[in-house]
Design a protein around this motif. Structure first.
Motif, PDB file in Angstrom:
ATOM      1  N   SER A  78      52.581  42.645  34.388  1.00  0.00           N
ATOM      2  CA  SER A  78      52.075  42.338  33.056  1.00  0.00           C
ATOM      3  C   SER A  78      50.539  42.273  33.034  1.00  0.00           C
ATOM      4  O   SER A  78      49.920  42.557  32.036  1.00  0.00           O
ATOM      5  N   SER A  79      49.941  41.897  34.130  1.00  0.00           N
ATOM      6  CA  SER A  79      48.487  41.913  34.158  1.00  0.00           C
ATOM      7  C   SER A  79      48.020  42.572  35.441  1.00  0.00           C
ATOM      8  O   SER A  79      48.647  42.431  36.477  1.00  0.00           O
ATOM      9  N   SER A  80      46.951  43.292  35.347  1.00  0.00           N
ATOM     10  CA  SER A  80      46.539  44.039  36.526  1.00  0.00           C
ATOM     11  C   SER A  80      45.387  43.357  37.251  1.00  0.00           C
ATOM     12  O   SER A  80      44.682  43.964  38.016  1.00  0.00           O
ATOM     13  N   ASN A  81      45.199  42.057  36.993  1.00  0.00           N
ATOM     14  CA  ASN A  81      44.088  41.394  37.659  1.00  0.00           C
ATOM     15  C   ASN A  81      44.531  40.445  38.766  1.00  0.00           C
ATOM     16  O   ASN A  81      43.822  39.552  39.148  1.00  0.00           O
ATOM     17  N   SER A  82      45.740  40.656  39.273  1.00  0.00           N
ATOM     18  CA  SER A  82      46.234  39.755  40.312  1.00  0.00           C
ATOM     19  C   SER A  82      45.644  40.165  41.655  1.00  0.00           C
ATOM     20  O   SER A  82      46.336  40.575  42.558  1.00  0.00           O
ATOM     21  N   ASN A  83      44.341  40.033  41.696  1.00  0.00           N
ATOM     22  CA  ASN A  83      43.615  40.498  42.870  1.00  0.00           C
ATOM     23  C   ASN A  83      43.586  39.427  43.962  1.00  0.00           C
ATOM     24  O   ASN A  83      42.677  39.361  44.757  1.00  0.00           O
ATOM     25  N   SER A  84      44.626  38.611  43.981  1.00  0.00           N
ATOM     26  CA  SER A  84      44.585  37.467  44.878  1.00  0.00           C
ATOM     27  C   SER A  84      45.019  37.850  46.285  1.00  0.00           C
ATOM     28  O   SER A  84      45.628  38.872  46.510  1.00  0.00           O
ATOM     29  N   ASN A  85      44.692  36.962  47.208  1.00  0.00           N
ATOM     30  CA  ASN A  85      44.994  37.250  48.598  1.00  0.00           C
ATOM     31  C   ASN A  85      46.484  37.186  48.917  1.00  0.00           C
ATOM     32  O   ASN A  85      46.911  37.645  49.954  1.00  0.00           O
ATOM     33  N   THR A  86      47.248  36.582  48.008  1.00  0.00           N
ATOM     34  CA  THR A  86      48.672  36.453  48.306  1.00  0.00           C
ATOM     35  C   THR A  86      49.391  37.772  48.140  1.00  0.00           C
ATOM     36  O   THR A  86      50.470  37.957  48.626  1.00  0.00           O
ATOM     37  N   CYS A  87      48.757  38.701  47.406  1.00  0.00           N
ATOM     38  CA  CYS A  87      49.382  40.006  47.289  1.00  0.00           C
ATOM     39  C   CYS A  87      49.293  40.732  48.629  1.00  0.00           C
ATOM     40  O   CYS A  87      48.467  40.416  49.474  1.00  0.00           O
ATOM     41  N   GLU A  88      50.162  41.706  48.774  1.00  0.00           N
ATOM     42  CA  GLU A  88      50.179  42.473  50.010  1.00  0.00           C
ATOM     43  C   GLU A  88      48.812  43.056  50.328  1.00  0.00           C
ATOM     44  O   GLU A  88      48.114  43.552  49.454  1.00  0.00           O
ATOM     45  N   THR A  89      48.444  42.977  51.567  1.00  0.00           N
ATOM     46  CA  THR A  89      47.189  43.600  51.959  1.00  0.00           C
ATOM     47  C   THR A  89      47.427  45.022  52.477  1.00  0.00           C
ATOM     48  O   THR A  89      46.514  45.790  52.626  1.00  0.00           O
ATOM     49  N   VAL A  90      48.697  45.340  52.752  1.00  0.00           N
ATOM     50  CA  VAL A  90      49.015  46.694  53.202  1.00  0.00           C
ATOM     51  C   VAL A  90      49.166  47.581  51.974  1.00  0.00           C
ATOM     52  O   VAL A  90      49.844  47.219  51.025  1.00  0.00           O
ATOM     53  N   GLY A  91      48.516  48.721  51.968  1.00  0.00           N
ATOM     54  CA  GLY A  91      48.623  49.620  50.839  1.00  0.00           C
ATOM     55  C   GLY A  91      49.917  50.400  50.869  1.00  0.00           C
ATOM     56  O   GLY A  91      50.540  50.559  51.906  1.00  0.00           O
ATOM     57  N   GLY A  92      50.333  50.868  49.678  1.00  0.00           N
ATOM     58  CA  GLY A  92      51.555  51.644  49.590  1.00  0.00           C
ATOM     59  C   GLY A  92      51.500  52.882  50.467  1.00  0.00           C
ATOM     60  O   GLY A  92      52.497  53.298  51.044  1.00  0.00           O
ATOM     61  N   LYS A  93      50.310  53.444  50.559  1.00  0.00           N
ATOM     62  CA  LYS A  93      50.147  54.645  51.370  1.00  0.00           C
ATOM     63  C   LYS A  93      50.460  54.361  52.831  1.00  0.00           C
ATOM     64  O   LYS A  93      51.023  55.187  53.537  1.00  0.00           O
ATOM     65  N   GLU A  94      50.100  53.134  53.260  1.00  0.00           N
ATOM     66  CA  GLU A  94      50.350  52.798  54.665  1.00  0.00           C
ATOM     67  C   GLU A  94      51.836  52.680  54.955  1.00  0.00           C
ATOM     68  O   GLU A  94      52.284  53.053  56.029  1.00  0.00           O
ATOM     69  N   TYR A  95      52.602  52.173  53.990  1.00  0.00           N
ATOM     70  CA  TYR A  95      54.056  52.110  54.212  1.00  0.00           C
ATOM     71  C   TYR A  95      54.602  53.508  54.488  1.00  0.00           C
ATOM     72  O   TYR A  95      55.410  53.719  55.372  1.00  0.00           O
ATOM     73  N   LEU A  96      54.156  54.448  53.658  1.00  0.00           N
ATOM     74  CA  LEU A  96      54.704  55.796  53.781  1.00  0.00           C
ATOM     75  C   LEU A  96      54.232  56.490  55.050  1.00  0.00           C
ATOM     76  O   LEU A  96      54.876  57.404  55.540  1.00  0.00           O
ATOM     77  N   SER A  97      53.084  56.062  55.575  1.00  0.00           N
ATOM     78  CA  SER A  97      52.584  56.691  56.793  1.00  0.00           C
ATOM     79  C   SER A  97      53.258  56.129  58.043  1.00  0.00           C
ATOM     80  O   SER A  97      53.090  56.666  59.127  1.00  0.00           O
TER      81      SER A  97
END
Lengths: 267, 360
Positions: A78-97
């Motif tokens: 709903s909001s795209s400002n959840s720039n907090s540290n609790t969010c995953e630090t691994v990027g989606g690209k890294e999962y796929l790699s």
């Protein structure tokens, strides 16, 4: 910095607003499987944690982190400002790699279990496998094959597609350079595609998921405008549309997002 | 034509197994003069029969209706299969029987197109009747089981390998990763049945100096396991022998580097209550573990203490939970000091099913 487009490093956007089991239903056999699971009420589910060993090896995205992340899951859409540290630090690209083993180590695997002790007691060929990717909560399952072993491999391949569709990476539009994995899935006529890039990769290639993910990242960054995305990729709008329409899951992902933005779907 | 008909063991020989109860030790084994000839699984038979598409579609609709009519009857009766599972099995039967299974889904019911089939049309009717009316296990109907990345031939008289048992190979893989030296030694799979574990272990330890010896008390199992070993071209590395547990290994001078087994572990009194596919059709010899189900596990445990070399690995499948704990207790008390790193591992369903460890 065009702030509106800056998302947290990686945010799972639940733009495909299905309950988690139905994301598996984009192929026919899997949908039969999810129906079968539901008929059995999930009541006899037990989990087998493949993750334990991974934690011992120092994988940081453990169960606690996942719970925190789940709490952010709905707010992230709903909001795209959840720039907090609790969010995953691994990027989606890294999962796929990740290698299959590494990705599997982040998953919890469920198999359907009948009541009773199993083993020699029963003959039911319940070889269906359901994988839950703990860092994102995304699930994938497979039941088409008679062997659990091969269903596990099929579920993992499907999970990669879902990760590509649902986990977003941030895109810097002002200095945008298409990543090589995206360039690989573009048709030869793209003006940004050098002659040394090799031939175009199609949906059946395992590397397609990475390119698809990067393409959806870009489409999200330009708020669903195929024309704007095409410009960034050196393609005509028609050529990019054809690429998007060539793969069912890619088309559905883009059209879901366009629908959410009030833009008419690609046909 | 004669060779194509589906021979099966008569029901009486299944209900009264030739060998029962299993001798724990010492009983001499009588070898029959003629080794049983294993059956060819349906999917490996030549597609030498013809039926028209409409005939096959008629059969398919009949078979689907028959599967649907089961509903949850078997489930309520003895925890047997429901219609949904039977429908899936029917798809697999079609896959195995037809050269081009996709043809069946064409919606042209008066199509006279000839289709190549691996069994006579009559046989297809009989096979599905056996599956539903007699509760003959699907794996015996098609003569094979897909297990891990293998397709193994099975028939009456041979235990159908279970998905749980696949995990023993993961445990073996882990042990040889930690101790590569184990790959070059001699491994044993006792009570091999279809040969699933023996073949799996041979593939895990690779094509170095390692070898596998597999034993089974049942001549049919030995014949079927040998057939499967040849199918995977492992006859140079897997030696299948007739006899009870360690007995066929008497002339083996080398100590074992590894030992795996999925012995019978169901307590005798529980056998009658099992789903019909298991208790009416699978060999009791491979299921019945004696009064508390532990007889053979204890025998294997004692054997492991003397046959494994120091550092040698073992993995046994059990009935789960209590049996695993009892076996570990036995190792800690009765054969104290024989093993180290003794562990209980869970199966895919979370049941504490496997006991593993190393010889001290």
């Amino acid at each position: 910095m065009s702030g509106a487009n800056q998302m947290a490093n990686s945010i799972v956007r639940s733009f495909l607003r299905f309950p988690s089991y139905s994301i598996c239903s984009f192929t026919k056999p899997a949908s039969a499987c999810s129906r079968w699971y539901r008929n059995n009420n999930y009541r006899t589910y037990t989990s087998f944690r493949l993750v334990e060993k991974a934690y011992k090896r120092g994988f940081s995205g453990g169960v606690i982190n996942v719970e925190v992340f789940s709490a952010n899951y709905s707010c992230a859409s709903s909001s795209s400002n959840s720039n907090s540290n609790t969010c995953e630090t691994v990027g989606g690209k890294e999962y796929l790699s990740m290698t299959d083993d590494k990705l599997m180590s982040q998953c919890e695997m469920d198999t359907y279990k009948v009541s009773g002790p199993g083993g020699q007691h029963r003959n039911k060929r319940e070889s269906a496998v359901r994988l839950k990717h703990l860092p994102t909560g995304i699930t994938a399952q497979a039941s088409e094959d008679r062997s659990q072993h091969r269903n596990r491999a099929a579920a993992l391949a499907r999970l990669r597609t879902f990760l590509a569709l649902k986990v977003r990476n941030s895109v810097d539009l002002d200095n945008y350079v298409p990543p090589p994995e995206l360039v690989q899935i573009l048709p030869a006529k793209s003006t940004i595609r050098g002659s040394e890039k090799g031939s175009q990769i199609g949906p059946n290639n395992p590397k397609f998921a990475l390119g698809m993910q990067a393409l959806i990242d870009l489409i999200f960054a330009v708020e669903g405008s195929v024309a704007d995305a095409a410009k960034k990729l050196g393609l005509s709008t028609g050529a990019l549309s054809r690429l998007i329409l060539s793969d069912d899951s890619l088309r559905m992902a883009v059209n879901e997002y366009r629908a959410a933005k009030g833009v008419k779907p690609l046909k | 034509m004669k060779s194509s008909t589906f021979t099966r063991a008569s029901l009486s020989s299944i209900l009264q197994p030739a060998f029962s109860p299993r001798p724990i030790s010492g009983r001499p084994i009588t070898c029959s003069a003629v080794a049983p000839k294993p059956q060819t699984p349906l999917h490996l038979r030549p597609p030498s029969f013809r039926a028209t598409l409409s005939e096959l579609q008629k059969w398919h609709i009949w078979a689907k209706n028959k599967a649907s009519s089961v509903g949850s009857t078997f489930l309520d009766l003895d925890n047997g299969p429901e219609s949904t599972l039977l429908h899936r099995e029917l798809n697999w039967l079609v896959e195995d029987a037809l050269e081009q299974p996709a043809l069946l889904s064409r919606n042209n019911y008066d199509d006279a197109t000839p289709v190549s089939v691996r069994a006579r049309l009559d046989d297809l009717y009989d096979l599905w009747k056996q599956r539903i009316d007699e509760r003959r296990p699907f794996q015996y109907v098609v003569g094979c089981e897909h297990w891990r990345d293998l397709v193994l031939s099975v028939e009456e008289g041979v235990l159908i390998p279970r998905p749980e048992t696949e995990m023993i190979l993961d445990l073996v893989e882990e042990s040889v990763t930690q101790n590569a030296g184990l790959k070059n030694g001699l491994w044993a799979d006792l009570g091999t049945g279809s040969g699933a574990l023996a073949i799996g272990v041979a593939r895990v330890i690779g094509s170095g100096r390692g070898r596998v010896v597999a034993s089974d008390l049942s001549p049919i199992a030995v014949a079927v396991a040998s057939y499967n070993v040849r199918r995977y071209n492992l006859q140079e590395r897997v030696d299948v022998r007739l006899g009870s547990w360690f007995e066929p290994l008497n002339d083996v001078n080398e100590e074992l580097s590894g030992l795996v087994s999925n012995p019978p572990y169901i307590p005798t009194e529980n056998i009658e209550g099992l789903q019909a596919e298991v208790c009416k059709h699978e060999p009791r010899l491979a299921l019945d573990g004696g009064e508390n189900g532990m007889s053979d596990l204890i025998h294997l445990c004692n054997g492991a203490a003397s046959m494994l070399r120091p550092g040698g690995f073992f993995a046994f499948e059990t009935n789960g939970e209590v049996q695993s704990e009892l076996l570990v207790d036995y190792m800690d008390s009765k054969v104290k000091g024989s093993f180290f790193d003794v562990n209980i591992a869970s199966d895919f369903a979370g049941i504490r099913r496997f006991v593993t460890g190393y010889r001290a």
